[in-house]
Design a protein around this motif. Structure first.
Motif, PDB file in Angstrom:
ATOM      1  N   THR A   1       1.143  -0.804   0.191  1.00 39.99           N
ATOM      2  CA  THR A   1      -0.405   0.427   0.115  1.00 39.99           C
ATOM      3  C   THR A   1       1.003   1.362   0.008  1.00 39.99           C
ATOM      4  OG1 THR A   1      -0.423  -0.140   2.543  1.00 39.99           O
ATOM      5  CG2 THR A   1      -2.047  -1.379   1.090  1.00 39.99           C
ATOM      6  N   GLY A   2       0.580   2.453  -0.329  1.00 42.92           N
ATOM      7  CA  GLY A   2       0.959   3.189  -0.124  1.00 42.92           C
ATOM      8  C   GLY A   2       2.173   4.129  -1.460  1.00 42.92           C
ATOM      9  N   HIS A   3       1.943   4.228  -2.797  1.00 43.60           N
ATOM     10  CA  HIS A   3       2.870   4.587  -3.527  1.00 43.60           C
ATOM     11  C   HIS A   3       3.643   3.259  -4.277  1.00 43.60           C
ATOM     12  CE1 HIS A   3       2.151   8.399  -1.088  1.00 43.60           C
ATOM     13  NE2 HIS A   3       1.942   8.820  -2.515  1.00 43.60           N
ATOM     14  N   VAL A   4       2.398   2.763  -4.766  1.00 44.68           N
ATOM     15  CA  VAL A   4       2.927   1.424  -5.061  1.00 44.68           C
ATOM     16  C   VAL A   4       3.889   1.466  -6.529  1.00 44.68           C
ATOM     17  CG1 VAL A   4       2.924  -0.973  -5.269  1.00 44.68           C
ATOM     18  CG2 VAL A   4       0.974   0.241  -3.678  1.00 44.68           C
ATOM     19  N   VAL A   5       4.776   0.941  -6.984  1.00 46.63           N
ATOM     20  CA  VAL A   5       5.134   1.221  -8.057  1.00 46.63           C
ATOM     21  C   VAL A   5       6.509  -0.233  -8.492  1.00 46.63           C
ATOM     22  CG1 VAL A   5       7.226   1.515  -9.366  1.00 46.63           C
ATOM     23  CG2 VAL A   5       6.327   3.612  -7.942  1.00 46.63           C
ATOM     24  N   VAL A   6       5.908  -1.112 -10.075  1.00 42.54           N
ATOM     25  CA  VAL A   6       6.433  -1.809  -9.605  1.00 42.54           C
ATOM     26  C   VAL A   6       7.040  -2.087 -10.962  1.00 42.54           C
ATOM     27  CG1 VAL A   6       5.833  -4.671 -10.527  1.00 42.54           C
ATOM     28  CG2 VAL A   6       4.485  -3.694  -8.709  1.00 42.54           C
ATOM     29  N   THR A   7       8.426  -2.205 -11.660  1.00 44.01           N
ATOM     30  CA  THR A   7       9.089  -2.256 -12.741  1.00 44.01           C
ATOM     31  C   THR A   7       9.728  -4.108 -12.781  1.00 44.01           C
ATOM     32  OG1 THR A   7      11.075  -1.996 -10.874  1.00 44.01           O
ATOM     33  CG2 THR A   7       9.967   0.133 -12.444  1.00 44.01           C
ATOM     34  N   GLN A   8       9.553  -3.825 -13.873  1.00 48.18           N
ATOM     35  CA  GLN A   8      10.244  -5.093 -14.665  1.00 48.18           C
ATOM     36  C   GLN A   8      11.228  -4.781 -16.061  1.00 48.18           C
ATOM     37  OE1 GLN A   8       8.487  -8.677 -15.819  1.00 48.18           O
ATOM     38  NE2 GLN A   8      10.562 -10.352 -15.204  1.00 48.18           N
TER      39      GLN A   8
ATOM     40  N   LEU B   1       4.713  -0.306 -13.359  1.00 45.93           N
ATOM     41  CA  LEU B   1       3.019  -0.949 -12.958  1.00 45.93           C
ATOM     42  C   LEU B   1       2.675   0.650 -12.348  1.00 45.93           C
ATOM     43  CD1 LEU B   1       0.468  -1.946 -13.266  1.00 45.93           C
ATOM     44  CD2 LEU B   1       0.659  -3.416 -12.086  1.00 45.93           C
ATOM     45  N   GLN B   2       1.715   1.551 -11.936  1.00 51.90           N
ATOM     46  CA  GLN B   2       1.657   2.027 -10.625  1.00 51.90           C
ATOM     47  C   GLN B   2       0.118   1.819  -9.849  1.00 51.90           C
ATOM     48  OE1 GLN B   2       3.669   5.236 -12.474  1.00 51.90           O
ATOM     49  NE2 GLN B   2       3.932   6.120 -10.451  1.00 51.90           N
ATOM     50  N   GLY B   3       0.246   2.252  -8.309  1.00 51.80           N
ATOM     51  CA  GLY B   3      -0.904   2.376  -7.934  1.00 51.80           C
ATOM     52  C   GLY B   3      -0.728   2.739  -6.566  1.00 51.80           C
ATOM     53  N   ASP B   4      -2.236   2.448  -5.860  1.00 50.63           N
ATOM     54  CA  ASP B   4      -2.627   3.214  -4.592  1.00 50.63           C
ATOM     55  C   ASP B   4      -2.403   1.647  -3.895  1.00 50.63           C
ATOM     56  OD1 ASP B   4      -3.045   5.650  -5.469  1.00 50.63           O
ATOM     57  OD2 ASP B   4      -5.136   5.420  -5.478  1.00 50.63           O
ATOM     58  N   THR B   5      -2.276   1.231  -4.825  1.00 53.35           N
ATOM     59  CA  THR B   5      -2.387  -0.367  -3.310  1.00 53.35           C
ATOM     60  C   THR B   5      -2.022  -1.584  -4.806  1.00 53.35           C
ATOM     61  OG1 THR B   5      -4.944  -0.745  -3.813  1.00 53.35           O
ATOM     62  CG2 THR B   5      -3.801  -0.361  -1.868  1.00 53.35           C
ATOM     63  N   LEU B   6      -1.049  -2.395  -4.528  1.00 54.72           N
ATOM     64  CA  LEU B   6      -0.916  -3.709  -5.139  1.00 54.72           C
ATOM     65  C   LEU B   6      -1.506  -5.206  -4.153  1.00 54.72           C
ATOM     66  CD1 LEU B   6       0.177  -4.674  -7.924  1.00 54.72           C
ATOM     67  CD2 LEU B   6       2.290  -4.294  -6.897  1.00 54.72           C
ATOM     68  N   ASP B   7      -2.286  -5.798  -5.110  1.00 53.01           N
ATOM     69  CA  ASP B   7      -2.063  -7.501  -4.752  1.00 53.01           C
ATOM     70  C   ASP B   7      -1.377  -8.839  -5.093  1.00 53.01           C
ATOM     71  OD1 ASP B   7      -3.689  -6.081  -2.224  1.00 53.01           O
ATOM     72  OD2 ASP B   7      -5.818  -6.756  -3.582  1.00 53.01           O
ATOM     73  N   VAL B   8      -0.542  -9.336  -4.941  1.00 54.03           N
ATOM     74  CA  VAL B   8       0.096  -9.341  -4.919  1.00 54.03           C
ATOM     75  C   VAL B   8       0.426 -11.371  -4.193  1.00 54.03           C
ATOM     76  CG1 VAL B   8       2.595 -10.838  -5.401  1.00 54.03           C
ATOM     77  CG2 VAL B   8       2.322  -8.309  -5.598  1.00 54.03           C
ATOM     78  N   TYR B   9      -0.332 -12.392  -5.730  1.00 53.10           N
ATOM     79  CA  TYR B   9      -0.212 -13.796  -5.524  1.00 53.10           C
ATOM     80  C   TYR B   9       0.576 -14.426  -5.940  1.00 53.10           C
ATOM     81  CZ  TYR B   9      -5.069 -11.687  -4.875  1.00 53.10           C
ATOM     82  OH  TYR B   9      -6.275 -11.404  -3.867  1.00 53.10           O
ATOM     83  N   PHE B  10       1.427 -15.177  -5.044  1.00 53.60           N
ATOM     84  CA  PHE B  10       2.277 -16.382  -5.887  1.00 53.60           C
ATOM     85  C   PHE B  10       1.696 -17.902  -5.760  1.00 53.60           C
ATOM     86  CE2 PHE B  10       3.521 -13.193  -2.769  1.00 53.60           C
ATOM     87  CZ  PHE B  10       4.740 -12.793  -3.532  1.00 53.60           C
ATOM     88  N   GLU B  11       2.257 -18.402  -6.487  1.00 51.74           N
ATOM     89  CA  GLU B  11       2.236 -20.150  -7.336  1.00 51.74           C
ATOM     90  C   GLU B  11       3.966 -20.792  -6.886  1.00 51.74           C
ATOM     91  OE1 GLU B  11      -0.144 -21.130 -10.230  1.00 51.74           O
ATOM     92  OE2 GLU B  11      -1.256 -19.364  -9.808  1.00 51.74           O
ATOM     93  N   ASN B  12       4.453 -21.499  -5.995  1.00 57.72           N
ATOM     94  CA  ASN B  12       4.741 -22.780  -5.459  1.00 57.72           C
ATOM     95  C   ASN B  12       6.463 -21.176  -5.756  1.00 57.72           C
ATOM     96  OD1 ASN B  12       4.050 -24.590  -6.486  1.00 57.72           O
ATOM     97  ND2 ASN B  12       4.082 -24.926  -8.425  1.00 57.72           N
ATOM     98  N   GLY B  13       6.347 -20.731  -5.068  1.00 54.98           N
ATOM     99  CA  GLY B  13       7.648 -18.944  -4.658  1.00 54.98           C
ATOM    100  C   GLY B  13       7.591 -18.377  -5.697  1.00 54.98           C
TER     101      GLY B  13
ATOM    102  N   HIS C   1      -4.455  -1.480  -7.222  1.00 53.53           N
ATOM    103  CA  HIS C   1      -5.930  -0.291  -7.774  1.00 53.53           C
ATOM    104  C   HIS C   1      -5.163   1.081  -7.552  1.00 53.53           C
ATOM    105  CE1 HIS C   1      -8.358  -3.430  -6.831  1.00 53.53           C
ATOM    106  NE2 HIS C   1      -7.437  -4.242  -6.072  1.00 53.53           N
ATOM    107  N   GLY C   2      -6.022   2.163  -8.178  1.00 51.69           N
ATOM    108  CA  GLY C   2      -5.409   3.374  -8.143  1.00 51.69           C
ATOM    109  C   GLY C   2      -6.817   4.218  -8.687  1.00 51.69           C
TER     110      GLY C   2
END
Length: 169
Positions: free
Chosen positions: A50-57, A62-74, A82-83
């Motif tokens: 939460t809060g000023h989320v920034v994802v880079t690759q 990808l930028q948003g107010d919140t980010l929910d991340v789901y993992f499978e096998n690590g 969401h923003g």
């Protein structure tokens, strides 16, 4: 005429030479996530940033107010930003042109292949100015294809800018 405009826009959006994930230099880059706060539930395979989320690759951002991340096998299987609105940008591995977009919710899925689902006042813009708007846009990052969907409140809207005259001295 509208069909011709749609086909012209989609021909710009859809790559003629379809790159694979192995050809996309971003796929070999690490995924970095920055945020003000993290809540991780490792046994559930879930993290919330939460809060000023920034994802880079690589060139992907990808930028948003919140980010929910789901993992499978690590490994990250999907991330939901969401923003008001959330934003993304990515260089095309085919031609290096910048593609940008925004929506209230952006789902970045990595499995079975990389794609973005933009929902709520969704917009995707090509570097050349072509813009597609709709209630929901599904953008396949590997194949560089896009599906646009309208609803009762928002129809699909395509904007194609005039071609620039390059014959001037």
């Amino acid at each position: 005429m509208l069909l011709a405009a749609l086909l012209l826009t989609l021909s710009v959006v859809v790559a003629h030479a379809e790159p694979t994930a192995q050809q996309d230099p971003d796929a070999k880059q690490p995924i970095d996530i920055l945020a003000d706060h993290l809540e991780a539930r490792q046994k559930d395979g879930f993290s919330r940033y939460t809060g000023h989320v920034v994802v880079t690759q690589g060139s992907f951002r990808l930028q948003g107010d919140t980010l929910d991340v789901y993992f499978e096998n690590g490994q990250i299987s999907r991330a939901i930003a969401h923003g008001k609105p959330a934003h993304f940008r990515k260089k095309s591995p085919r031609d290096g042109r910048l593609i940008t977009g925004h929506a209230l919710t952006i789902t970045y899925s990595l499995k079975p292949h990389k794609h973005l689902l933009l929902e709520g006042n969704a917009v995707v813009t090509q570097a050349s100015g072509e813009t597609i708007r709709g209630a929901r846009l599904d953008y396949d990052l590997e194949q560089e294809t896009l599906q646009a969907h309208g609803d009762r409140k928002q129809r699909v809207h395509l904007t194609i800018p005039p071609q620039q005259d390059t014959s001037a001295p």
